[in-house]
Design a protein around this motif. Structure first.
Motif, mmCIF file in Angstrom:
data_model
loop_
_atom_site.group_PDB
_atom_site.id
_atom_site.type_symbol
_atom_site.label_atom_id
_atom_site.label_comp_id
_atom_site.label_asym_id
_atom_site.label_seq_id
_atom_site.Cartn_x
_atom_site.Cartn_y
_atom_site.Cartn_z
ATOM 1 N N PHE A 1 0.660 -0.908 0.137
ATOM 2 C CA PHE A 1 0.246 -0.155 -0.155
ATOM 3 C C PHE A 1 0.964 1.653 0.070
ATOM 4 O O PHE A 1 0.390 2.489 -0.696
ATOM 5 C CB PHE A 1 -0.996 -0.172 0.735
ATOM 6 N N LEU A 2 1.912 1.275 0.936
ATOM 7 C CA LEU A 2 2.671 2.194 1.290
ATOM 8 C C LEU A 2 3.870 2.535 -0.484
ATOM 9 O O LEU A 2 4.679 3.190 -0.298
ATOM 10 C CB LEU A 2 3.520 2.334 2.149
ATOM 11 N N LEU A 3 3.976 1.551 -1.320
ATOM 12 C CA LEU A 3 5.041 1.644 -2.188
ATOM 13 C C LEU A 3 5.283 2.458 -2.799
ATOM 14 O O LEU A 3 6.511 3.280 -3.402
ATOM 15 C CB LEU A 3 4.258 0.224 -3.590
ATOM 16 N N PRO A 4 3.744 3.434 -3.724
ATOM 17 C CA PRO A 4 3.820 4.747 -3.958
ATOM 18 C C PRO A 4 4.236 6.124 -3.387
ATOM 19 O O PRO A 4 5.455 6.432 -3.752
ATOM 20 C CB PRO A 4 2.233 5.228 -4.881
ATOM 21 N N TRP A 5 4.253 6.102 -2.089
ATOM 22 C CA TRP A 5 4.931 6.873 -1.256
ATOM 23 C C TRP A 5 6.054 6.892 -0.834
ATOM 24 O O TRP A 5 6.969 7.657 -1.348
ATOM 25 C CB TRP A 5 3.925 6.704 -0.067
ATOM 26 N N PHE A 6 6.332 5.463 -1.164
ATOM 27 C CA PHE A 6 7.817 5.119 -0.331
ATOM 28 C C PHE A 6 9.216 5.609 -1.748
ATOM 29 O O PHE A 6 9.497 5.932 -1.932
ATOM 30 C CB PHE A 6 8.087 3.383 0.202
ATOM 31 N N LEU A 7 8.434 5.231 -2.595
ATOM 32 C CA LEU A 7 9.436 5.604 -4.504
ATOM 33 C C LEU A 7 9.380 7.338 -4.181
ATOM 34 O O LEU A 7 10.318 7.820 -3.985
ATOM 35 C CB LEU A 7 8.581 5.312 -5.257
ATOM 36 N N GLY A 8 8.326 7.886 -3.927
ATOM 37 C CA GLY A 8 8.093 9.099 -3.912
ATOM 38 C C GLY A 8 9.086 9.994 -2.939
ATOM 39 O O GLY A 8 10.108 10.476 -2.857
ATOM 40 N N LYS B 1 2.805 13.450 -8.273
ATOM 41 C CA LYS B 1 1.531 13.017 -7.745
ATOM 42 C C LYS B 1 1.323 11.620 -7.860
ATOM 43 O O LYS B 1 0.650 11.479 -6.519
ATOM 44 C CB LYS B 1 0.512 13.554 -8.475
ATOM 45 N N LEU B 2 1.579 10.773 -8.583
ATOM 46 C CA LEU B 2 1.355 9.072 -8.405
ATOM 47 C C LEU B 2 2.048 8.849 -7.650
ATOM 48 O O LEU B 2 2.146 7.558 -7.096
ATOM 49 C CB LEU B 2 1.658 8.878 -9.969
#
Lengths: 306, 303
Positions: free
Chosen positions: A27-34, B172-173
């Motif tokens: 679930f946190l993958l996009p956030w971690f990447l960012g 944003k993604l």
């Protein structure tokens, strides 16, 4: 009985915790990447770049503390710090006072509250746009709307934006103009104050002014503090309005040279990326220091009910 | 004490005014006071909004009248400014509106997906180091973009993304607008956990609970996010200025800036007209999404 259920619950919890680690990671993958690629990585990179000489075309060259010693003698930087401090220290208190005053007036059962709230809130949505900055250039120009208004009062106008003494004032006015969003936060805070406090105070014969000083204000200090921290951080980063009003120069005579505008000029005008990175870190330190001072000072004036 | 408008109140009353007096004072006082209050409030609102109203009216005036007429009265409608502004550049203004819309739409979709996923993990799942990650997430809300813009620019330019919309949408993604993660976490925490548990008993895993239980219930938070993302991205100037230099890719703010930057003889009527056009979407969102905007800033204190 309760012990066993608790134990069973614990055991269940323990086994799900491991499974949840994996689920949570997905679930946190996009956030971690960012966080690592877009935020922390570049943050670290800019810290490193601040010790280099870098113009985007040639590879960065380590230059030690040169960027920072250059800051000491950079008069435009000093000027931009002065402009930005003035802007923050004048416009934020003015904006918050106005927001608080109107929130209090509106909170006292005014008919048409929703209408007024909307009218006062609208400018804070528009204020950050280029369109409003364009409008400001016209309103405060030598033959602009503001001078027409002054003319009605028999006051001689001037070129508010073209003169160094007043140009910053027009930008401060613009920030004060967007008092609507802190006002809405104040209104929400005022709603939280239980009516029984006022009833008790008026039963004791307290005047409304007294009630304001002894009930409203202390209970509102956490909200005032919150708004103060937020708006200061925000004001330090102002860019668009100064850029448009001065045509990107920060003029006249660097009187609207916001810190971020100077950073932009060094980094993306001159491609002096190493120095711009050093400037960025100084900005972070300054904002961090202001926020820290704010939190430290809050011990002495912010009242927490619990 | 503050009811000074009541003329009948005895000024030298030895003791507290009796209840009847107070009632009378209250009955007559507030009416005058509330008229006064409304007058002040209306005056304030008028002073604040006058420049905006004047902008709309002036955009419908001939160029030589604009700076000479401070009133809001419109003698005859002059729509020429709009036609001129629309076609002032190599591309018609609609191109800039479309460009802005692409960026805004991408940003909204990105924020909705990535922020809600992260928020679900923070609000409903247990994982190692959760408190630390949450604290880091909160700190990134406060981080000025200027601290990361230089290396970010280097990164995106090496990827060949300068003069594309990707640098404005891809972050944003990846949930870099942590403010919305926080907003959604707060919202999800308010949803009764029993609903999750009921779904779990029915055999649903976390992806299904997220998609079929939580997401439908957090529509108000999603709406708030969409609306704020719309307004912030539509108004955004700094990052668009840095990443878009090709005039064909200009967004609305960049096109407006090009208007007033042509120092020699800015066509102010046309600039005003296009400024009005650029504010229409914001105004519409304000009209129809106000409920979500007010709730959003009241609960989390957004800008």
């Amino acid at each position: 009985m309760s012990a066993t259920t608790e134990l069973r619950h614990l055991g269940k919890h323990g086994s799900t915790a491991k499974r949840q680690n994996k689920t949570a990671f997905l679930f946190l993958l996009p956030w971690f990447l960012g966080l690592f690629v877009i935020t922390l990585g570049p943050m670290l990179a800019s810290l490193i770049l601040s010790f280099t000489d870098y113009n985007l075309l040639q590879p960065a060259e380590f230059s030690g503390l040169e960027n920072f010693s250059r800051m000491l003698g950079d008069e435009r930087l000093h000027r931009s710090l002065g402009v930005t401090f003035t802007y923050v220290l004048v416009s934020v208190p003015a904006q918050l006072s106005l927001a608080l005053a109107l929130a209090i007036v509106l909170d006292r059962g005014v008919r048409g509250l929703a209408f007024y709230r909307s009218m006062f809130y609208l400018p804070s949505l528009l204020g950050a746009s280029v369109a409003i900055a364009v409008l400001w250039r016209m309103v405060f120009g030598a033959d602009g709307l503001f001078n027409d208004g002054l003319g009605l009062l028999g006051i001689e106008g001037r070129g508010w934006i073209s003169e160094p003494e007043t140009a910053l004032g027009t930008l401060i006015t613009l920030n004060v103009w967007t008092f609507g969003s802190p006002m809405v936060i104040f209104l929400a805070g005022l709603r939280q104050i239980p009516a029984m406090y006022y009833e008790a105070a008026s039963a004791d014969g307290a005047s409304r002014w007294r009630q304001f000083l002894s009930v409203t204000l202390p209970l509102l200090t956490p909200i005032i503090f919150f708004n103060l921290v937020l708006q200061i951080i925000h004001a330090f980063q102002s860019f668009t309005q100064a850029f448009i009003v001065s045509g990107g120069t920060g003029g006249p005579a660097d009187s609207t040279l916001f810190y971020t505008l100077y950073l932009y000029q060094r980094g993306f005008g001159n491609f002096d990326m190493g120095y711009a990175s050093a400037l960025a870190w100084l900005l972070l330190l300054v904002i961090g220091a202001f926020t820290a001072i704010n939190f430290w000072a809050s011990k002495y004036w912010v009242f927490y009910n619990d | 004490m503050t009811d000074t408008v009541a003329p009948t109140a005895p000024t030298a009353a030895p003791s507290r005014p009796d209840p009847a007096d107070r009632r009378r004072a209250r009955g007559s006082g507030p009416s005058i006071r509330s008229i006064l209050k409304h007058a002040v409030l209306i005056l304030c609102a008028l002073v604040m909004l006058y420049p905006v109203l004047w902008m709309v009216v002036s955009s419908l005036r001939p160029n030589d009248v604009i700076f000479r007429d401070p009133s809001l009265l419109l003698n005859d409608l002059e729509t020429g400014n709009y036609a001129e502004g629309w076609n002032a550049f190599a591309d018609p203004f609609s191109v800039y509106l479309v460009n802005s819309s692409i960026v805004v739409l991408g940003a909204i979709i990105g924020n909705l997906i990535s922020c809600s996923m992260a928020a679900y993990a923070f609000a409903r799942l247990e994982f190692s180091g959760k408190r630390w990650w949450f604290a880091i997430m909160l700190l990134t809300i406060m981080l000025p973009i200027h601290v990361i813009i230089v290396p970010q620019y280097v990164l995106f330019s090496q990827l060949g993304w300068v003069n594309t919309f990707l640098p404005l949408i891809v972050p944003k993604l990846l949930a870099t607008d942590a403010f919305f993660v926080f907003l959604m976490v707060q919202f999800i925490r308010g949803i009764p956990i029993e609903l999750d548990e009921a779904a779990r008993i029915d055999g649903a895993g976390h992806p299904r609970i997220f998609a079929q239980v939580i997401l439908p219930l957090m529509v108000p938070a999603l709406a708030t996010t969409a609306i704020f993302t719309f307004i912030w991205t539509w108004n955004d100037f700094f990052s668009q200025l840095i990443y878009l230099t090709d005039p064909d890719l200009y967004t609305v703010p960049l096109a407006l800036r090009a208007f007033v930057d042509a120092q020699a003889g800015t066509n102010w009527g046309a600039a005003l007209a296009m400024s009005v056009v650029s504010l229409v979407p914001i105004f519409l969102v304000f009209l129809f999404g106000q409920r979500f905007l007010l709730r959003g800033i009241a609960t989390t204190g957004g800008k």
